[in-house]
Design an enzyme around this catalytic site. Structure first.
Site, mmCIF file in Angstrom:
data_model
loop_
_atom_site.group_PDB
_atom_site.id
_atom_site.type_symbol
_atom_site.label_atom_id
_atom_site.label_comp_id
_atom_site.label_asym_id
_atom_site.label_seq_id
_atom_site.Cartn_x
_atom_site.Cartn_y
_atom_site.Cartn_z
ATOM 1 N N PRO A 2 -1.139 9.195 31.665
ATOM 2 C CA PRO A 2 0.141 9.434 32.336
ATOM 3 C C PRO A 2 1.003 10.414 31.541
ATOM 4 O O PRO A 2 1.114 10.322 30.322
ATOM 5 C CB PRO A 2 0.780 8.042 32.377
ATOM 6 C CG PRO A 2 -0.373 7.096 32.325
ATOM 7 C CD PRO A 2 -1.392 7.762 31.440
ATOM 8 N N GLU A 3 1.593 11.369 32.246
ATOM 9 C CA GLU A 3 2.447 12.375 31.623
ATOM 10 C C GLU A 3 3.888 12.132 32.048
ATOM 11 O O GLU A 3 4.205 11.108 32.662
ATOM 12 C CB GLU A 3 1.951 13.773 32.007
ATOM 13 C CG GLU A 3 0.509 14.013 31.568
ATOM 14 C CD GLU A 3 -0.023 15.371 31.981
ATOM 15 O OE1 GLU A 3 0.772 16.300 32.238
ATOM 16 O OE2 GLU A 3 -1.266 15.522 32.069
ATOM 17 N N HIS A 100 -7.526 -6.883 33.447
ATOM 18 C CA HIS A 100 -7.211 -6.320 32.136
ATOM 19 C C HIS A 100 -5.728 -6.449 31.784
ATOM 20 O O HIS A 100 -5.179 -5.594 31.079
ATOM 21 C CB HIS A 100 -7.655 -4.858 32.089
ATOM 22 C CG HIS A 100 -9.126 -4.668 32.324
ATOM 23 N ND1 HIS A 100 -10.080 -5.094 31.422
ATOM 24 C CD2 HIS A 100 -9.804 -4.138 33.377
ATOM 25 C CE1 HIS A 100 -11.285 -4.820 31.894
ATOM 26 N NE2 HIS A 100 -11.142 -4.244 33.069
ATOM 27 N N ARG A 119 -8.581 0.262 28.823
ATOM 28 C CA ARG A 119 -9.221 0.759 27.594
ATOM 29 C C ARG A 119 -8.481 0.333 26.322
ATOM 30 O O ARG A 119 -8.912 0.649 25.226
ATOM 31 C CB ARG A 119 -9.355 2.279 27.663
ATOM 32 C CG ARG A 119 -10.257 2.728 28.811
ATOM 33 C CD ARG A 119 -10.460 4.231 28.823
ATOM 34 N NE ARG A 119 -11.192 4.680 27.638
ATOM 35 C CZ ARG A 119 -11.460 5.965 27.368
ATOM 36 N NH1 ARG A 119 -11.031 6.907 28.201
ATOM 37 N NH2 ARG A 119 -12.123 6.303 26.285
#
Length: 287
Positions: A2-3, A100, A119
């Site tokens: 994400p930016e 997750h 991750r």
């Protein structure tokens, strides 16, 4: 990852949904997702009874101001960096948690704020209210100006780039140059400027920097309006996808025709990062 537009979209969603509600408790389901404090017990005891009074974004970091009772000074700050696959999701407690889910804040009224991270590169901080953020989150102390800030100017860009031999695309990814810009939108900015990503930073003119400066702000504004770009893991705080990917000019479009000239979009690696560009609209220039 994400930016700025994705993080800004999440920030606005958090400000709309999570404020002025008491946090009844917290769960840490994966210890390494908690960067500070180290103790899960300290995190739980310190966060319980707080309420969020406002969120802000710095680069790709999210920072939520916490207070207890009617105090005017912050009790602390809840920090978050989504990294590669992190999500912050606002949900009913009765809804099944994603597989997750790593950290959960339980709010009054049966709602939860869930930090989901496949991750596990993302991090959560609970910062003391009386310490500067950068003392705990060191990345904040090294960050350049915000793209929409008054100190981010075309002249600033030119002065920073003129002595660097790095490829222009890689320079724009440096968070010390400008905060929040990443792979997706650096590709888009360079396309709109007609600049090849491989050109040396020291080859850009003042006129180039004027265009880069304008296009960074214009491209990020358009992406924020579209709710960001949805890739494999990014979601808005309510779980909705962003829409910018459907109008991207070059990013993620390798082999597809350029929307302007029809030339196939090319992709290459620059210092381990991908760069998408149109060979016709962004030719290599001898300067």
């Amino acid at each position: 990852m994400p930016e700025l537009p994705e993080v800004e979209t999440v920030c606005r969603g958090l400000n709309r949904l999570t404020l002025e509600q008491t946090i009844g408790g917290g769960e840490v389901l994966l210890d390494r997702s908690l960067a500070y404090p180290v103790s899960v017990e300290d995190f739980q005891s310190q966060i319980t009874g707080c309420r969020l009074v406002g969120w802000q974004r710095r680069g790709k970091y999210l920072l939520g101001e916490l207070r207890k009772s009617q105090t005017k000074a912050p009790t602390g700050w809840l920090g978050c960096h989504l990294r590669m696959t992190g999500q912050l999701l606002w949900a009913e407690r009765s809804q099944q948690r994603p597989k997750h889910t790593r950290v959960v804040l339980q709010f009054e009224g049966g709602r939860e704020l869930r930090f989901v991270d496949t991750r596990t590169f993302g991090k959560i901080w609970l910062l003391p209210g009386d310490r500067p953020w950068a003392e705990v989150i060191t990345g904040l102390g090294q960050m350049g100006p915000e793209p929409f800030g008054a100190d981010f100017t075309a002249e600033y860009l030119y002065e920073k780039l003129k002595s660097s031999r790095r490829p222009l695309k890689n320079a724009l990814l440096d968070q010390r140059l400008v905060a929040g810009l990443g792979n997706i939108y650096a590709d888009e900015v360079l396309f709109f400027c007609g600049l090849n990503p491989t050109m040396g930073s020291n080859q850009v003119s003042r006129q180039d920097c004027e265009r880069i400066h304008q296009q960074i702000k214009a491209t990020l504004t358009a992406a924020i309006a579209a709710g960001g770009t949805s890739f494999s893991d990014y979601r808005q705080v309510t779980g909705i996808n962003g829409n910018y990917g459907g109008i991207a000019q070059v990013y993620g479009r390798e082999g597809e025709p350029c929307r302007h000239c029809g030339t196939a979009i090319a992709k290459l690696k620059l210092a381990g990062r991908s760069a998408h560009f149109c060979p016709q609209c962004q030719p290599k220039l001898d300067r």
